[in-house]
Write an enzyme that holds these catalytic residues in place. Structure first.
Site, short mmCIF file in Angstrom:
data_model
loop_
_atom_site.label_atom_id
_atom_site.label_comp_id
_atom_site.label_asym_id
_atom_site.label_seq_id
_atom_site.Cartn_x
_atom_site.Cartn_y
_atom_site.Cartn_z
N VAL A 91 49.35 36.26 46.99
CA VAL A 91 48.69 35.19 46.53
C VAL A 91 46.37 36.18 47.42
CG1 VAL A 91 49.68 33.45 47.69
CG2 VAL A 91 48.71 35.02 48.72
N PRO A 94 40.08 35.25 49.54
CA PRO A 94 38.64 35.42 49.17
C PRO A 94 38.13 35.29 50.16
CG PRO A 94 39.41 32.88 49.23
CD PRO A 94 41.11 33.84 49.01
N CYS A 277 37.10 43.44 44.26
CA CYS A 277 38.04 43.73 45.99
C CYS A 277 36.73 44.18 46.64
CB CYS A 277 38.90 45.12 45.41
SG CYS A 277 40.41 44.50 45.57
N LYS A 280 34.48 42.17 49.00
CA LYS A 280 35.07 41.39 49.67
C LYS A 280 35.90 42.97 50.83
CE LYS A 280 39.25 40.22 49.75
NZ LYS A 280 40.87 40.09 48.26
N ARG A 443 23.88 48.72 32.08
CA ARG A 443 25.78 50.10 31.91
C ARG A 443 24.99 51.30 31.23
NH1 ARG A 443 29.25 48.68 35.44
NH2 ARG A 443 29.81 46.29 35.13
C1 UDX Z 1 39.50 48.05 42.81
C2 UDX Z 1 39.62 49.40 42.94
O1 UDX Z 1 39.44 50.98 41.92
C3 UDX Z 1 41.11 49.61 43.12
O2 UDX Z 1 41.81 51.09 43.30
C4 UDX Z 1 41.58 48.40 43.96
O3 UDX Z 1 43.16 48.26 44.13
C5 UDX Z 1 41.35 47.29 43.70
O4 UDX Z 1 39.21 47.24 43.43
P1 UDX Z 1 38.58 47.24 40.23
O5 UDX Z 1 37.53 46.30 40.95
O6 UDX Z 1 39.88 46.39 39.30
O7 UDX Z 1 39.14 48.06 41.75
O8 UDX Z 1 37.47 47.95 39.00
P2 UDX Z 1 36.45 49.26 39.43
O9 UDX Z 1 37.04 49.98 38.08
O10 UDX Z 1 36.80 49.73 41.06
O11 UDX Z 1 35.53 49.01 38.86
C6 UDX Z 1 34.41 48.34 40.22
C7 UDX Z 1 33.24 47.79 40.12
O12 UDX Z 1 31.93 48.98 39.93
C8 UDX Z 1 32.60 47.43 38.64
O13 UDX Z 1 32.12 46.60 38.36
C9 UDX Z 1 32.22 48.30 37.36
O14 UDX Z 1 31.39 48.38 36.81
C10 UDX Z 1 31.19 49.10 38.99
N1 UDX Z 1 31.45 50.49 38.87
C11 UDX Z 1 32.00 51.52 38.96
C12 UDX Z 1 30.32 51.02 38.38
O15 UDX Z 1 29.36 50.42 38.80
N2 UDX Z 1 30.00 52.19 38.27
C13 UDX Z 1 31.43 53.64 38.80
O16 UDX Z 1 31.24 54.72 38.03
C14 UDX Z 1 31.99 52.74 38.52
P1 ADP Z 2 44.38 38.04 42.91
O1 ADP Z 2 43.36 39.18 41.80
O2 ADP Z 2 44.76 38.92 44.27
O3 ADP Z 2 46.11 38.67 41.84
P2 ADP Z 2 44.66 35.56 42.07
O4 ADP Z 2 43.42 35.00 42.33
O5 ADP Z 2 44.44 36.33 40.62
O6 ADP Z 2 44.71 36.79 42.89
O7 ADP Z 2 46.10 35.69 42.06
C1 ADP Z 2 46.98 34.64 42.77
C2 ADP Z 2 47.44 33.65 42.97
O8 ADP Z 2 48.26 33.50 43.77
C3 ADP Z 2 47.08 32.28 42.18
O9 ADP Z 2 47.38 32.89 40.63
C4 ADP Z 2 47.47 31.62 42.97
O10 ADP Z 2 47.28 30.57 42.43
C5 ADP Z 2 48.83 32.33 43.83
N1 ADP Z 2 48.43 31.15 45.31
C6 ADP Z 2 48.42 31.48 45.62
N2 ADP Z 2 48.57 30.94 47.07
C7 ADP Z 2 50.01 30.31 46.36
C8 ADP Z 2 51.83 30.12 47.49
N3 ADP Z 2 51.30 29.37 48.54
N4 ADP Z 2 52.59 29.59 46.20
C9 ADP Z 2 52.61 29.73 45.80
N5 ADP Z 2 51.63 30.90 45.06
C10 ADP Z 2 50.14 30.43 45.35
#
Ligand code: UDX
Ligand code: ADP
Length: 463
Positions: A91, A94, A277, A280, A443
């Site tokens: 889940v 945030p 990610c 956060k 970009r």
């Molecule tokens: C990230 C991690 O890569 C992943 O392993 C983890 O589980 C979740 O977080 P994600 O957020 O999906 O994944 O995207 P990622 O490809 O890491 O890019 C993050 C941000 O950095 C994007 O906005 C991307 O555009 C930016 N980025 C990435 C750059 O600006 N320059 C780069 O060279 C690489």
């Molecule tokens: P992530 O990127 O971590 O997968 P998302 O926001 O896309 O995050 O997905 C998290 C999901 O978890 C949402 O669809 C939300 O509705 C669900 N969720 C949150 N709390 C509960 C709960 N108590 N039971 C079932 N689903 C939940």
């Protein structure tokens, strides 16, 4: 111990693709993904694979293969918990928007609710797996809730952080650099770890499956993201230096990336990183460090975020200054709204912040993104809560056609690196824009000199 029935709570960007691949690779295990969001579950069950709630290249094929064979999507959370011998918690966590740790700590209320629900419903022993990214030592809290409010059944807690990146989720799941599984170093803990190892081992080579204690696993996830984000902030810090010295950030990136100790990945200068990610997780790291009184450690990592905020703002300011310090009433076209290409996810996307900055100067923004809906853009702006919703609606419009978005605009800004932007008829875009026509490439994906040949005035990050 052989797992036969898996439940995953949360059908989002992590839970959905991860369970789809686990089900595809383990046809003898029943996998049920549950969510309280009924619309999301309905979309996962839609016959039309274009309607899946999240866009990921290749995901439709995996879902088509496993769905209703051994992969199910449901809103009946209790039934799925009860039937499962392994439960993944996936889940959202945030950043807190209230109270202690506001703006920094992770909000664990959804995790706690899940733990309480599992405790209430479970009638047989279960392995509970943390999939969501969590602050270090969350497993302790989950354990305490499960053991003190449950029906006397036994729980083992594992940490199995997800390293998939959006846009390449299926590929990352099918061929992961590594799978990490943390658990208690007791007999029962080690057995639980082995049960999860067996699931991954059906397709991941054993040498790529790492097992650790719980806390190492939790901390490794935060640290991996912090290191990646730090590389982006490092190259972004250099991008401004390149602009003033005449160096070219792409050339610098290639030159340093050839050093095998540095490596070529994650050195693409940009308008700033986004996604659910990076920010956060770093804030989490900063918060943990502060809470242990490690102020220098906290400051060190916080600088990665400060640099990223600066980069977004610097890009917006560049647009304002270049357009003669006045953009009030001017149309500015945005190509891209998602935080990166090949996803419809917009969480923490740089586009939101740049749009907000330009709208503060009373610009009108027309956005084209191949996968993001108009409704999502409005809700992203409203979430920032900097101006009335009516103003957001009147100042920012979403277009279904990129040429329409750019028509009569004073400037085009590239916020996401979607491949299709490179193939547009830029002569046509130029012809239909106000003159002088500007392009701001956040970009670094467009060919600057050919745009200049057409007549554009071009600013590209780091050049
Ligand atoms: C990230 C991690 O890569 C992943 O392993 C983890 O589980 C979740 O977080 P994600 O957020 O999906 O994944 O995207 P990622 O490809 O890491 O890019 C993050 C941000 O950095 C994007 O906005 C991307 O555009 C930016 N980025 C990435 C750059 O600006 N320059 C780069 O060279 C690489
Ligand atoms: P992530 O990127 O971590 O997968 P998302 O926001 O896309 O995050 O997905 C998290 C999901 O978890 C949402 O669809 C939300 O509705 C669900 N969720 C949150 N709390 C509960 C709960 N108590 N039971 C079932 N689903 C939940």
């Amino acid at each position: 111990m052989k797992i036969k029935n898996i439940c995953c709570i949360g059908a989002g960007y992590v839970g959905g693709p991860t369970m789809a691949v686990i089900a595809q690779k383990n046809p003898d295990i029943k996998v049920t993904v549950v969510d309280i969001n009924a619309a999301r579950i309905a979309a996962w069950n839609d016959k039309d694979l274009d309607k899946l709630p999240i866009y990921e290249p290749g995901l439709d094929k995996v879902v088509a293969e496993a769905r209703n064979r051994n992969l199910f999507f449901s809103t009946d959370v209790d039934a799925a918990i009860e039937a499962a011998d392994m439960i993944f918690i996936s889940v959202n966590t945030p950043t807190k928007t209230y109270g202690q740790g506001k703006g920094m700590a992770a909000d664990l209320k959804y995790i706690e609710l899940c733990a309480r629900q599992i405790a209430k419903v479970a009638k047989t022993d279960k392995i509970v797996v943390e999939k969501s990214t969590l602050p270090v030592r969350t497993a302790q809290a989950i354990k305490s809730i499960l053991h003190n409010t449950g029906n006397g059944v036994k729980f083992q807690i594992l940490s199995n952080p997800e390293f998939l990146a959006e846009g390449t989720a299926v590929q990352d799941l099918v061929a992961p650099d590594r799978v990490l599984i943390g658990g208690e170093q007791t007999k029962e803990g080690l057995e639980a770890i082995q049960a999860l190892v067996d699931i991954y081992a059906t397709w991941v080579p054993l040498e790529n499956i790492l097992t650790t204690n719980l806390w190492s696993s939790e901390l490794s996830k935060l640290t991996a993201n912090a290191f990646l984000a730090q590389r982006v902030s490092s190259i972004n810090a250099l991008s401004e230096l390149c602009e003033v010295t005449g160096a070219d950030v792409n050339e610098v990136a290639i030159a340093i990336g050839k050093d095998s100790r540095i490596g070529p990945k994650f050195l693409k200068a940009s308008v700033g990183f986004g996604g659910s990610c990076f920010q956060k997780d770093i804030l989490n790291l900063v918060y943990i460090a502060k809470s242990y009184g490690l102020n220098e450690v906290a400051d060190y990592w916080e600088q990665v975020i400060i640099m990223n905020d600066y980069q977004k703002r610097r890009f917006g300011s560049k647009i304002i200054q270049t357009l003669y310090n006045t953009i009030s009433g001017k149309k500015i076209a945005f190509l891209g709204w998602a935080f990166k290409k090949d996803t419809n996810d917009t969480r923490e996307s740089a586009a939101i912040y740049v749009a907000d900055q330009l709208m503060e100067e009373q610009a009108n923004i027309a956005v084209y993104d191949p996968k993001v809906t108009a409704q999502q853009m409005q809700s992203d702006l409203n979430y920032l809560n900097t101006r009335p919703e009516d103003d957001n609606e009147s100042q920012l419009t979403a277009e279904h056609d990129p040429y329409e978005a750019c028509k009569d605009a004073h400037a085009v800004a590239v916020l996401t690196e979607w491949d299709e932007f490179k193939t547009y008829n830029w002569q046509k875009i130029y012809d239909e824009m106000k003159k002088p026509a500007f392009v701001f490439d956040g970009r670094g994906i467009l060919d600057k000199s050919s745009l200049e040949t057409i007549g554009f005035q071009v600013y590209a990050i780091g050049k």
